[in-house]
Design an enzyme around this catalytic site. Structure first.
Site, short mmCIF file in Angstrom:
data_model
loop_
_atom_site.label_atom_id
_atom_site.label_comp_id
_atom_site.label_asym_id
_atom_site.label_seq_id
_atom_site.Cartn_x
_atom_site.Cartn_y
_atom_site.Cartn_z
N ASP A 11 0.87 -1.18 0.00
CA ASP A 11 0.00 0.00 0.00
C ASP A 11 0.91 1.23 0.00
OD1 ASP A 11 -2.38 1.61 0.37
OD2 ASP A 11 -1.78 1.86 2.45
N SER A 12 0.29 2.38 -0.17
CA SER A 12 1.05 3.63 -0.12
C SER A 12 1.55 3.91 1.31
CB SER A 12 0.16 4.78 -0.58
OG SER A 12 -1.03 4.80 0.18
N TYR A 43 -0.77 8.31 -2.50
CA TYR A 43 -0.88 7.93 -3.91
C TYR A 43 -2.12 8.58 -4.54
CZ TYR A 43 2.56 4.05 -3.71
OH TYR A 43 3.70 3.28 -3.61
N GLY A 44 -3.09 8.89 -3.69
CA GLY A 44 -4.41 9.32 -4.16
C GLY A 44 -4.42 10.57 -5.01
N CYS A 74 -4.21 -1.28 -2.02
CA CYS A 74 -4.42 0.17 -2.12
C CYS A 74 -5.40 0.38 -3.27
CB CYS A 74 -3.08 0.84 -2.43
SG CYS A 74 -3.20 2.59 -2.81
N ASN A 75 -6.46 1.11 -3.02
CA ASN A 75 -7.46 1.31 -4.07
C ASN A 75 -6.89 2.09 -5.24
OD1 ASN A 75 -10.51 0.62 -2.97
ND2 ASN A 75 -9.05 1.04 -1.34
N THR A 76 -6.12 3.13 -4.95
CA THR A 76 -5.58 3.96 -6.02
C THR A 76 -4.63 3.14 -6.89
OG1 THR A 76 -5.66 5.79 -4.44
CG2 THR A 76 -4.48 6.18 -6.49
N GLU A 153 -4.88 9.50 9.47
CA GLU A 153 -3.44 9.42 9.79
C GLU A 153 -3.10 10.25 11.03
OE1 GLU A 153 -0.56 8.77 7.10
OE2 GLU A 153 -1.88 7.35 6.09
N CYS A 185 -11.37 3.22 -0.28
CA CYS A 185 -10.04 3.69 0.10
C CYS A 185 -9.67 2.95 1.39
CB CYS A 185 -10.07 5.20 0.35
SG CYS A 185 -8.55 5.83 1.07
N THR A 186 -8.42 2.55 1.47
CA THR A 186 -7.97 1.72 2.59
C THR A 186 -8.26 2.33 3.97
OG1 THR A 186 -5.85 2.78 2.26
CG2 THR A 186 -6.11 0.55 1.39
N HIS A 187 -8.25 3.66 4.04
CA HIS A 187 -8.42 4.31 5.35
C HIS A 187 -9.87 4.39 5.80
CE1 HIS A 187 -4.38 5.51 4.35
NE2 HIS A 187 -4.24 6.21 5.46
N1 DGL Z 1 -4.12 3.70 0.17
C1 DGL Z 1 -4.77 4.76 -0.58
C2 DGL Z 1 -6.03 4.18 -1.27
O1 DGL Z 1 -6.60 3.20 -0.85
C3 DGL Z 1 -5.14 5.93 0.32
C4 DGL Z 1 -3.96 6.74 0.77
C5 DGL Z 1 -3.23 7.44 -0.35
O2 DGL Z 1 -3.76 8.38 -0.97
O3 DGL Z 1 -2.10 7.03 -0.62
O4 DGL Z 1 -6.45 4.73 -2.25
#
Ligand code: DGL
Length: 271
Positions: A11-12, A43-44, A74-76, A153, A185-187
């Protein structure tokens, strides 16, 4: 392929731990090597080209760690890089978007699905594409919620500021009569309670992490890659790497995982 080899999860940053947590729960026999790209998060808000470059570097690193399969947690990165990574690498790779979309498609009763995620994920249109591929009749509404990641975060999970921000972003989705909302999104699963309260009881929340762990479990079984060996001590089964700020990562991990993680190593993957 050695069936006792670990699963590579990346993940990011810390967010992918919500996916790792599901894998740990659903397939406790599997070892995991986790990489969080904490030096280059978020990453988003980055371009597709950049995310593809980062993903390649990380997968090369994970391959050197001897993993038998990869989860892009990571979704992005799943939105921008999954297809390209599958073409590039000869190893089973799954992302979180197909699983999330599938879960939403069988959760919705009225065929109206909302998706929230980073700007990258929402602008990629990937969730819409996959959902329409599953069922072209689905109506899809989307909303990027870029402030959710920094709030999580910062540890502002149960905080009036967060409730205000969640209300502000989700207001427009409330008029759209959706009965299902993908936490794309993971968060966002960490804001689940607040999001649920704001959206109300008529909206089911879908966490792609749960479905991704299930997809991984089936993939390992189908490819005869599932580890049948009894679980060992957690500290021996999981390895954690980050590209920066290992201590901060460890603190976050300890707040969302049900055990104390082994020492996290800082490494560089971009050479
Ligand atoms: N992990 C990213 C996602 O799921 C969220 C955090 C980021 O923007 O890197 O898209």
């Amino acid at each position: 392929m050695n069936i006792e080899a670990p699963i590579g999860v990346f993940d990011s940053g810390v967010g992918g731990l919500t996916v790792a947590r599901e894998i740990m729960q659903q397939i406790p026999n599997e070892r995991i090597v986790y990489f969080g790209d904490t030096a280059r998060v978020p990453y988003g808000s980055k371009s597709k080209e950049t995310i593809i470059k980062y993903s390649k570097q990380i997968i090369r690193f994970l391959q050197n760690e001897g993993v038998k399969a990869i989860v892009i947690a990571c979704n992005t990165a799943s939105a921008f890089a999954l297809e390209e990574m599958r073409r590039e690498f000869d190893i089973p790779i799954i992302g979180v978007i197909n699983s999330g979309a599938r879960a939403a498609s069988y959760t919705t009763k009225n065929g109206k699905v909302g998706i929230i995620g980073t700007e990258g994920t929402i602008n990629s249109g990937m969730y819409n594409e996959v959902l329409k591929g599953i069922n072209p009749k689905l109506e899809v509404v989307t909303k990027a919620c870029p402030l959710f990641v920094p709030l999580v975060e910062e540890g502002f999970v149960d905080d009036p500021i967060t409730t205000e921000v969640v209300k502000r972003y989700l207001e427009e989705l409330k008029d759209k009569d959706i009965d299902t909302l993908i936490l794309g999104c993971t968060h966002y699963p960490l804001l689940r309670e607040t999001i649920a309260k704001v959206m109300g009881p008529g909206v089911q929340l879908v966490n792609p992490a749960y479905e991704t762990a299930l997809e991984l479990k089936n993939l390992l079984l189908n490819k005869n890659l599932a580890n049948k060996k009894e679980t060992e001590e957690r500290s021996k089964m999981y390895k954690f790497y980050v590209s920066d700020a290992a201590k901060k990562f460890e603190r976050f991990a300890d707040s969302i995982l049900p055990f104390e993680i082994p020492k996290t190593k800082q490494i560089s993957v971009d050479e």
